[in-house]
Design an enzyme around this catalytic site. Structure first.
Site, short mmCIF file in Angstrom:
data_model
loop_
_atom_site.label_atom_id
_atom_site.label_comp_id
_atom_site.label_asym_id
_atom_site.label_seq_id
_atom_site.Cartn_x
_atom_site.Cartn_y
_atom_site.Cartn_z
CE LYS A 1 4.79 4.54 6.33
NZ LYS A 1 4.13 5.13 7.50
NE ARG B 1 7.52 13.81 12.63
CZ ARG B 1 6.64 13.42 13.54
NH1 ARG B 1 6.86 13.63 14.83
NH2 ARG B 1 5.53 12.82 13.16
#
Ligand code: BES
Ligand code: MG
Ligand code: ZN
Length: 465
Positions: free
Chosen positions: A247, A321
């Site tokens: 990120k 996820r």
């Protein structure tokens, strides 16, 4: 803050007496009627307050008139908000003791009074030398049982907010496990090797870049003859650097909050014995960190989840996820009736809904509707995102059963459809995407900056209803 039940609130010595005023109506307090209403034409509009000195004419040093708006428009959220506003005002004035004289609503809205006061009184100041001002005592004549319910929910939120606010250096997977083990429930913590044996290779792959050992946490609350069995799962990324798909700094800054789902589950489970619902509840957290490191999982890797389905890693930053895939399989194997997961899952959900509503999806309309309805009354709004099967198209893989991400568009829905691949059809499932609501960068209503404890009230109310 201690809540003390007293019979005559008008006679209580304290720093500030809170008196409610409905729009244009008289209050139960002479000074308030004389000066706020008649002399200064204070109207009692919702969200407004009016402060009056008592000049020793009443046991309280000051009276704070709290506008509640039109009587017929009153609801849970308004009482909670008004109460929190009054507490914030009182804190500004360095008050230590408050008495609540809310005539006409002290029975029906008792839990909103305690909950609102406690949420507003919260501060995360353990690392500050100078502590924030806090209330010491709240005197009330409210319905005791209901007041205590609100208090317990707020205490659960406080634990959740403390855990989520805690820097990642301390709130490690091991620390979450330690907290889980301290709650007095039957709890099993699986280490890396045990997770391997259970076939949780998706979750373990995410954890591989970190020096911290993953901890898969399973807390159990099992009453005799439960009317149903539920699993609640929280995303437990103690830090999300993005992994190899690192990120940028600005997005990484608050990624200690990526275990807000897990913190919510810990908060709920911390109070479950006190609420004692006739429902079996399994609290599940797949805790780990998403880091870069010599053994970190990589874009292009193919992982096999617990149910045998294969996942091609398209982006290591869509890690939540991947961990939840194995946690959902694990919960399905428990043969529970319902699963609710809560996760700071997608920036896309935050883009869509901002900070004022969480996303909700699921495979069962009734469950989703019920949660939305409970959330609305609890001060936690959910907005349903579509689960059209076409959103799965972007997740199609040439070489595996699916990719973990595909397109930028419809990201919250795609993530929901990804999770659905790991839920068996026989179980009712709902997914709460709290990426935008779990951690706020400026105060909103009763909440200060930082962790909000989102999900705690909805889950407690759902489980105990
Ligand atoms: N933890 C983030 C989602 C998130 C974003 C939470 C902002 C709170 C605030 C999640 O793991 C993530 O990085 N998602 C990616 C997915 C993308 C790579 C498909 C995202 O949303 O950018
Ligand atoms: Mg991520
Ligand atoms: Zn994440």
């Amino acid at each position: 803050m201690e809540i003390k039940f007293i019979s005559d609130v008008k006679k209580q010595e304290c720093d500030i007496l809170l008196v409610n005023m409905f729009e244009g109506e008289e209050t139960s307090n002479d000074i308030a009627n004389e000066y706020a209403l008649k002399q200064d034409k204070f109207e009692g509009k919702f969200g407004t307050t009016y402060l009056l000195p008592t000049y020793d004419k009443q046991p309280a040093k000051k009276v704070l008139v709290v506008g509640l708006g039109k009587k017929e428009d009153l609801n849970n959220n308004k009482v909670r908000e008004a109460m929190s506003k009054a507490v914030k005002k009182a804190l500004q004035m360095k008050a230590k003791s408050l008495t609540v004289d809310f005539e006409g609503i002290n029975l029906d809205y008792a839990d909103m009074i305690s909950e609102g006061a406690m949420i507003a009184d919260y501060a995360f100041d353990k690392y500050k030398t100078e502590k924030k001002d806090r209330l010491e005592t709240l005197y009330v004549n409210t319905d005791e049982a209901l007041t205590k319910k609100g208090q317990k929910r707020a205490e659960a939120m406080e634990l959740t907010r403390n855990i989520a606010n805690e820097p990642a250096q301390y709130a490690t997977p091991e620390k979450l496990a330690e907290i889980a083990l301290s709650l007095g429930l039957e709890t099993k913590v699986y280490n890396r090797k045990e997770c391997e044996e259970m076939g949780m290779n998706a979750y373990l792959a995410v954890a591989r870049g970190s020096a911290k050992e993953p901890k898969f946490i399973h807390m159990k609350y099992i009453p005799k003859n439960p009317k149903k069995r539920i699993a609640i799962i929280g995303k437990g990324l103690c830090f999300d650097s993005g992994g190899m798909d690192l990120k940028p700094a600005s997005s990484m800054l608050t990624m200690r909050d990526d275990m807000s789902g897990a913190a919510c589950i810990l908060g709920v489970m911390s109070k479950i014995k006190e609420f004692a619902p006739n429902v079996e509840v399994h609290g599940i957290i797949a805790a780990c960190e998403n880091m870069i490191g010599p053994d970190a999982y990589k874009p292009g890797d193919i992982l096999t989840a617990k149910n045998g389905k294969t996942i091609e890693i398209d982006n290591t930053d869509a890690e939540g996820r991947v961990t939840l895939a194995d946690a959902l399989c694990y919960a399905c194997e428990l043969k529970v009736d319902e699963i609710i997961d809560i996760a700071t899952l997608t920036g896309a959900c935050m883009v869509a809904l901002g900070t004022h509503a969480s996303g909700i999806m699921g495979n069962n309309d009734q469950l989703v509707k019920k949660l939305i309805e409970i959330g609305e009354k609890s001060g936690e709004r959910y907005w349903e995102m579509p689960m059209f099967k076409e959103y799965f198209d972007s997740l199609k893989s040439e070489i595996a059963d699916m990719k973990n991400t595909g397109s930028r568009w419809g990201g919250a829905s795609a993530a929901g459809l990804f999770l659905k691949e790991f839920v068996t059809d026989d179980v009712k499932w709902a997914h709460l995407d709290v990426a935008g609501t779990a951690f706020i960068d400026k105060p909103i209503k009763e909440f200060c900056k930082g962790a909000t404890g989102i999900g705690v009230r909805t889950l407690i109310k759902y489980i105990t209803k």
